[in-house]
Design a protein around this motif. Sequence first.
Motif, PDB file in Angstrom:
ATOM      1  N   GLU A   1       0.842  -1.195   0.000  1.00 49.31           N
ATOM      2  CA  GLU A   1       0.000   0.000   0.000  1.00 49.31           C
ATOM      3  C   GLU A   1       0.878   1.245   0.000  1.00 49.31           C
ATOM      4  OE1 GLU A   1      -3.407   0.386  -0.087  1.00 49.31           O
ATOM      5  OE2 GLU A   1      -3.467  -1.771  -0.492  1.00 49.31           O
ATOM      6  N   CYS A   2       0.494   2.242  -0.786  1.00 49.17           N
ATOM      7  CA  CYS A   2       1.244   3.497  -0.861  1.00 49.17           C
ATOM      8  C   CYS A   2       0.461   4.593  -0.149  1.00 49.17           C
ATOM      9  CB  CYS A   2       1.442   3.918  -2.309  1.00 49.17           C
ATOM     10  SG  CYS A   2       2.113   2.630  -3.337  1.00 49.17           S
ATOM     11  N   ASP A   3       1.198   5.457   0.533  1.00 48.72           N
ATOM     12  CA  ASP A   3       0.573   6.634   1.128  1.00 48.72           C
ATOM     13  C   ASP A   3       0.521   7.765   0.120  1.00 48.72           C
ATOM     14  OD1 ASP A   3      -0.103   5.728   3.567  1.00 48.72           O
ATOM     15  OD2 ASP A   3       1.569   6.632   4.658  1.00 48.72           O
ATOM     16  N   LYS A   4       1.610   7.936  -0.609  1.00 45.16           N
ATOM     17  CA  LYS A   4       1.753   9.126  -1.430  1.00 45.16           C
ATOM     18  C   LYS A   4       2.720   8.845  -2.574  1.00 45.16           C
ATOM     19  CE  LYS A   4       3.534  13.722  -0.428  1.00 45.16           C
ATOM     20  NZ  LYS A   4       3.975  14.579   0.655  1.00 45.16           N
ATOM     21  N   VAL A   5       2.485   9.493  -3.717  1.00 42.37           N
ATOM     22  CA  VAL A   5       3.382   9.357  -4.866  1.00 42.37           C
ATOM     23  C   VAL A   5       3.767  10.753  -5.341  1.00 42.37           C
ATOM     24  CG1 VAL A   5       3.611   8.537  -7.238  1.00 42.37           C
ATOM     25  CG2 VAL A   5       2.342   7.183  -5.599  1.00 42.37           C
ATOM     26  N   ASN A   6       5.060  11.019  -5.402  1.00 46.72           N
ATOM     27  CA  ASN A   6       5.573  12.271  -5.961  1.00 46.72           C
ATOM     28  C   ASN A   6       6.306  11.940  -7.257  1.00 46.72           C
ATOM     29  OD1 ASN A   6       4.645  13.804  -3.862  1.00 46.72           O
ATOM     30  ND2 ASN A   6       6.573  13.746  -2.725  1.00 46.72           N
ATOM     31  N   THR A   7       6.156  12.799  -8.257  1.00 49.37           N
ATOM     32  CA  THR A   7       6.825  12.543  -9.534  1.00 49.37           C
ATOM     33  C   THR A   7       7.585  13.775  -9.997  1.00 49.37           C
ATOM     34  OG1 THR A   7       4.882  13.234 -10.774  1.00 49.37           O
ATOM     35  CG2 THR A   7       5.097  10.880 -10.323  1.00 49.37           C
ATOM     36  N   LEU A   8       8.601  13.516 -10.811  1.00 53.01           N
ATOM     37  CA  LEU A   8       9.313  14.605 -11.480  1.00 53.01           C
ATOM     38  C   LEU A   8       9.879  14.078 -12.780  1.00 53.01           C
ATOM     39  CD1 LEU A   8      12.702  14.365 -11.227  1.00 53.01           C
ATOM     40  CD2 LEU A   8      12.111  14.697  -8.847  1.00 53.01           C
ATOM     41  N   ILE A   9      10.121  14.972 -13.701  1.00 60.49           N
ATOM     42  CA  ILE A   9      10.740  14.587 -14.971  1.00 60.49           C
ATOM     43  C   ILE A   9      12.173  15.092 -14.944  1.00 60.49           C
ATOM     44  CG2 ILE A   9      10.706  14.874 -17.476  1.00 60.49           C
ATOM     45  CD1 ILE A   9       7.654  15.077 -17.256  1.00 60.49           C
ATOM     46  N   THR A  10      13.093  14.162 -15.134  1.00 60.91           N
ATOM     47  CA  THR A  10      14.520  14.483 -15.049  1.00 60.91           C
ATOM     48  C   THR A  10      14.968  15.236 -16.306  1.00 60.91           C
ATOM     49  OG1 THR A  10      15.168  12.421 -16.118  1.00 60.91           O
ATOM     50  CG2 THR A  10      14.940  12.375 -13.715  1.00 60.91           C
ATOM     51  N   PRO A  11      16.115  15.892 -16.256  1.00 60.97           N
ATOM     52  CA  PRO A  11      16.638  16.573 -17.445  1.00 60.97           C
ATOM     53  C   PRO A  11      16.910  15.617 -18.605  1.00 60.97           C
ATOM     54  CG  PRO A  11      17.762  17.357 -15.489  1.00 60.97           C
ATOM     55  CD  PRO A  11      16.902  16.222 -15.061  1.00 60.97           C
ATOM     56  N   ARG A  12      17.110  14.335 -18.296  1.00 62.97           N
ATOM     57  CA  ARG A  12      17.335  13.331 -19.354  1.00 62.97           C
ATOM     58  C   ARG A  12      16.031  12.913 -20.022  1.00 62.97           C
ATOM     59  NH1 ARG A  12      20.250   8.650 -16.551  1.00 62.97           N
ATOM     60  NH2 ARG A  12      19.859   7.675 -18.563  1.00 62.97           N
ATOM     61  N   GLY A  13      14.889  13.382 -19.495  1.00 65.81           N
ATOM     62  CA  GLY A  13      13.590  13.061 -20.100  1.00 65.81           C
ATOM     63  C   GLY A  13      12.936  11.833 -19.512  1.00 65.81           C
ATOM     64  N   LEU A  14      13.399  11.366 -18.361  1.00 68.71           N
ATOM     65  CA  LEU A  14      12.785  10.219 -17.691  1.00 68.71           C
ATOM     66  C   LEU A  14      11.885  10.719 -16.575  1.00 68.71           C
ATOM     67  CD1 LEU A  14      16.007   8.030 -17.306  1.00 68.71           C
ATOM     68  CD2 LEU A  14      14.218   7.769 -19.032  1.00 68.71           C
ATOM     69  N   LYS A  15      10.843   9.959 -16.273  1.00 65.46           N
ATOM     70  CA  LYS A  15       9.977  10.318 -15.152  1.00 65.46           C
ATOM     71  C   LYS A  15      10.384   9.490 -13.950  1.00 65.46           C
ATOM     72  CE  LYS A  15       5.552  11.675 -15.302  1.00 65.46           C
ATOM     73  NZ  LYS A  15       4.084  11.624 -15.436  1.00 65.46           N
ATOM     74  N   LYS A  16      10.685  10.186 -12.864  1.00 64.50           N
ATOM     75  CA  LYS A  16      11.091   9.531 -11.618  1.00 64.50           C
ATOM     76  C   LYS A  16       9.935   9.662 -10.634  1.00 64.50           C
ATOM     77  CE  LYS A  16      15.313  10.553 -10.122  1.00 64.50           C
ATOM     78  NZ  LYS A  16      16.408  11.214  -9.384  1.00 64.50           N
ATOM     79  N   SER A  17       9.609   8.581  -9.941  1.00 65.64           N
ATOM     80  CA  SER A  17       8.530   8.655  -8.960  1.00 65.64           C
ATOM     81  C   SER A  17       9.026   8.196  -7.602  1.00 65.64           C
ATOM     82  CB  SER A  17       7.337   7.817  -9.407  1.00 65.64           C
ATOM     83  OG  SER A  17       7.619   6.460  -9.274  1.00 65.64           O
ATOM     84  N   TYR A  18       8.670   8.973  -6.602  1.00 63.46           N
ATOM     85  CA  TYR A  18       8.979   8.656  -5.209  1.00 63.46           C
ATOM     86  C   TYR A  18       7.704   8.110  -4.581  1.00 63.46           C
ATOM     87  CZ  TYR A  18      13.055  11.608  -6.005  1.00 63.46           C
ATOM     88  OH  TYR A  18      14.220  12.138  -6.492  1.00 63.46           O
ATOM     89  N   VAL A  19       7.732   6.822  -4.214  1.00 67.32           N
ATOM     90  CA  VAL A  19       6.550   6.168  -3.669  1.00 67.32           C
ATOM     91  C   VAL A  19       6.758   5.961  -2.177  1.00 67.32           C
ATOM     92  CG1 VAL A  19       5.074   4.124  -3.805  1.00 67.32           C
ATOM     93  CG2 VAL A  19       6.169   5.000  -5.872  1.00 67.32           C
ATOM     94  N   ARG A  20       6.005   6.730  -1.374  1.00 66.77           N
ATOM     95  CA  ARG A  20       6.090   6.573   0.077  1.00 66.77           C
ATOM     96  C   ARG A  20       5.127   5.458   0.488  1.00 66.77           C
ATOM     97  NH1 ARG A  20       6.055  11.386   4.156  1.00 66.77           N
ATOM     98  NH2 ARG A  20       8.190  10.739   4.500  1.00 66.77           N
ATOM     99  N   LEU A  21       5.661   4.480   1.211  1.00 67.28           N
ATOM    100  CA  LEU A  21       4.854   3.346   1.640  1.00 67.28           C
ATOM    101  C   LEU A  21       4.103   3.673   2.927  1.00 67.28           C
ATOM    102  CD1 LEU A  21       7.384   0.427   1.034  1.00 67.28           C
ATOM    103  CD2 LEU A  21       5.831   1.495  -0.576  1.00 67.28           C
ATOM    104  N   SER A  22       2.998   2.950   3.153  1.00 72.71           N
ATOM    105  CA  SER A  22       2.232   3.169   4.380  1.00 72.71           C
ATOM    106  C   SER A  22       2.998   2.595   5.570  1.00 72.71           C
ATOM    107  CB  SER A  22       0.848   2.531   4.262  1.00 72.71           C
ATOM    108  OG  SER A  22       0.982   1.151   4.100  1.00 72.71           O
ATOM    109  N   LYS A  23       2.557   2.912   6.770  1.00 74.81           N
ATOM    110  CA  LYS A  23       3.253   2.513   8.010  1.00 74.81           C
ATOM    111  C   LYS A  23       3.316   0.987   8.157  1.00 74.81           C
ATOM    112  CE  LYS A  23       3.267   6.742  10.010  1.00 74.81           C
ATOM    113  NZ  LYS A  23       4.400   7.525   9.697  1.00 74.81           N
TER     114      LYS A  23
END
Length: 168
Positions: free
Chosen positions: A132-154
């Motif tokens: 289960e995920c609490d939150k997902v943050n995304t960004l697009i890198t200068p190389r053109g890739l999408k990076k996602s930070y997936v924070r897991l639940s407790k």
Amino acid sequence: QLVSVNIDCQLQVNTFIFEKVKKNIIKMAGGAKAAAVAKKLTKSTKSKKGTRIHTKVHFYRPTTLSLERKPKYARKSVQAKNQLDHGIIKYPLTTESSMKLIEDSNTLVFIVDIKANKRQIKQAVKDLYQIECDKVNTLITPRGLKKSYVRLSKDFDALDVANRVGVI
């Protein structure tokens, strides 16, 4: 003799008229309803209105009948499949900073498809790793890739999941 012929003719005419009137009276008595319906049916339904009075300066074309398309063959032989079916999550990131995030803030880092949104990423992580995920943050890198930070639940530990995935 002329007078008698004249009287006979008049009698015949009178009897003829009497018969006609008698028939009409019987018709009206027996079929009054039918006669009324017949009268309505013979009346024209079209109005006998003259030319139309235009109240606007501009003329607007009347809407005509538009029929639904009935193609003889399909324009595309195969329907286009969803672009993200090949996989939303490409691979987990194994850099030093991502390892620090795994240990400190219970967060996994993935490189994902550029067209994927946060909801799709969350669902893909849930399907792939049963977490289960609490939150997902995304960004697009200068190389053109999408990076996602997936924070897991407790309930879930990022170190255990990282070991299972093969990041560590």
